[in-house]
Design an enzyme around this catalytic site. Structure first.
Site, PDB file in Angstrom:
ATOM      1  N   HIS A   1       6.742  -7.547  -1.239  1.00  0.00           N
ATOM      2  CA  HIS A   1       5.704  -7.970  -2.184  1.00  0.00           C
ATOM      3  C   HIS A   1       5.384  -6.897  -3.209  1.00  0.00           C
ATOM      4  O   HIS A   1       4.360  -6.975  -3.874  1.00  0.00           O
ATOM      5  CB  HIS A   1       4.427  -8.381  -1.428  1.00  0.00           C
ATOM      6  CG  HIS A   1       4.629  -9.580  -0.550  1.00  0.00           C
ATOM      7  ND1 HIS A   1       3.756  -9.921   0.458  1.00  0.00           N
ATOM      8  CD2 HIS A   1       5.625 -10.492  -0.497  1.00  0.00           C
ATOM      9  CE1 HIS A   1       4.204 -11.011   1.075  1.00  0.00           C
ATOM     10  NE2 HIS A   1       5.337 -11.371   0.520  1.00  0.00           N
TER      11      HIS A   1
ATOM     12  N   ASP B   1       0.804  -1.239   0.000  1.00  0.00           N
ATOM     13  CA  ASP B   1       0.000   0.000   0.000  1.00  0.00           C
ATOM     14  C   ASP B   1       0.831   1.281   0.000  1.00  0.00           C
ATOM     15  O   ASP B   1       0.282   2.369  -0.100  1.00  0.00           O
ATOM     16  CB  ASP B   1      -0.978  -0.011   1.204  1.00  0.00           C
ATOM     17  CG  ASP B   1      -0.255  -0.161   2.557  1.00  0.00           C
ATOM     18  OD1 ASP B   1      -0.842  -0.757   3.480  1.00  0.00           O
ATOM     19  OD2 ASP B   1       0.889   0.316   2.685  1.00  0.00           O
TER      20      ASP B   1
ATOM     21  N   GLY C   1       1.316  -6.806  12.985  1.00  0.00           N
ATOM     22  CA  GLY C   1       0.127  -6.880  12.133  1.00  0.00           C
ATOM     23  C   GLY C   1       0.231  -7.852  10.983  1.00  0.00           C
ATOM     24  O   GLY C   1      -0.177  -7.548   9.867  1.00  0.00           O
TER      25      GLY C   1
ATOM     26  N   CYS D   1       7.886  -3.109 -25.216  1.00  0.00           N
ATOM     27  CA  CYS D   1       7.921  -4.441 -25.873  1.00  0.00           C
ATOM     28  C   CYS D   1       6.532  -4.977 -26.186  1.00  0.00           C
ATOM     29  O   CYS D   1       6.396  -6.093 -26.684  1.00  0.00           O
ATOM     30  CB  CYS D   1       8.674  -5.444 -24.975  1.00  0.00           C
ATOM     31  SG  CYS D   1       7.672  -6.017 -23.587  1.00  0.00           S
TER      32      CYS D   1
END
Ligand code: BV8
Ligand code: ZN
Length: 257
Positions: free
Chosen positions: A130, A105, A197, A160
């Site tokens: 990630h 995020d 978390g 491309c």
């Protein structure tokens, strides 16, 4: 939280020579970003295999890209919370990188830039294991861009012709090897790993705190409930990241109310 546990946590933070933090979706929950596996989390309304895998992207790119476009729009009004800010101040104060996140995020990066003010934000910038949903990358070459709104036709790489997709790591995709090596090096050198978390079920990220423990360091977990890592933690501080982290990490503050 009982005082002895709190005093021990503050001592571990104070005495840490090399501290790292691994964060997950829970640190952004108080910013209004939905988590994945909580009640009401993303995986409750969607099946990750249908959306967050390269097979899903190949089979039905429009559905996957529309899901990420929806997540981006849901993020537009979200801001870093006191948990992100306390971690940014902590690493800025130590002048040593150590923030590793599974989140895509971008809120840790925003907190680092906002807390650093005019100074160098580097120490508080996260390793984004990630990736980042605010960026696109080409499915076929190394090109990357800031994310753009989804148009009628599938977005194509200007270099491309490959498919432009969110620059996040889907299930079954490899993490960036250099980033993972750096994170593993930090975890092995750390004498304190704060785990904030995360349900600690996604690998290889979830193995990082165990690398700190295996090297003789302590795990201090901050979560509203038990997780797969609680057993391995020296201390499990039960509560919200936005309340616990400022009290735990800021120099002058006492225990949370
Ligand atoms: C890889 C996409 C190898 C981006 C994500 C079996 C089959 C297939 C694969 C595997 C398998 N077994 C293991 C694997 C590997 C797989 C994996 O670990 N699967 C798990 C689910 C079993 N891992 C992978 O596929 C990884 N790649 O291994 O590649 C490879 C090597 C070479 C070549 C090719 C391949 C890729 C992993 C990354 C996957 N991408 N998402 C996106 O859309 O976001 S994972 C997804 O889960 C998110 O990215 C998120 O970061 C991650 C972890 O979730 P959490 O952050 O922990 O969130 P969660 O909701 O689970 O928990 C929230 C927690 O917060 C809770 O504990 C809650 O109590 C707490 N909380 C809530 N509110 C608060 C709070 N805490 C404090 N304060 C609060 N206020
Ligand atoms: Zn390309």
């Amino acid at each position: 939280m009982e005082q002895g546990q709190w005093r021990q946590a503050r001592r571990l933070v104070r005495e840490a020579r090399h501290a790292i933090a691994l964060t997950g979706a829970g640190i952004s929950a108080e910013s209004g970003v939905p988590t994945f596996r909580d009640a009401g989390g993303l995986w409750k309304s969607y099946r990750p295999e249908e959306l967050a895998t390269p097979e899903a992207l190949a089979r039905d790119p429009r559905t996957v890209l529309e899901w990420y476009a929806w997540r981006r729009s849901a993020l537009a009004d979200c801001r870093p919370n006191e948990g992100h800010r306390a971690l940014a101040r902590f690493f800025l104060g130590r002048g040593e990188s150590g923030l590793v996140t599974q989140n895509v995020d971008g809120l840790h990066t925003r907190a680092a830039l906002e807390e650093a003010g005019k100074g160098p934000a580097e120490a508080a910038l996260p390793l984004e294991l990630h990736g980042a949903v605010g960026r696109d990358r080409c499915q076929s070459c190394a090109a990357r861009w800031p994310a753009e709104p989804l148009g009628e036709t599938l977005p194509q790489c200007s270099a491309c012709g490959g498919l432009r997709r969110p620059d996040v790591v889907l299930f079954g995709e490899a993490l960036d090897a250099d980033l993972l090596d750096r994170a593993r090096g930090l975890a092995e050198q750390a004498d304190l790993c704060l785990v904030v978390g995360t349900s600690a079920v996604v690998y290889p990220a979830a193995a990082l705190p165990l690398a700190t423990r295996e090297a003789g360091g302590h795990i201090v977990e901050v979560n509203v409930r038990r997780t797969a890592l609680t057993e391995a933690a020296t201390l499990a501080l039960r509560g919200e990241a936005g309340t616990i982290l400022p009290a735990l990490l800021d120099r002058q503050s006492g225990s949370p109310r």
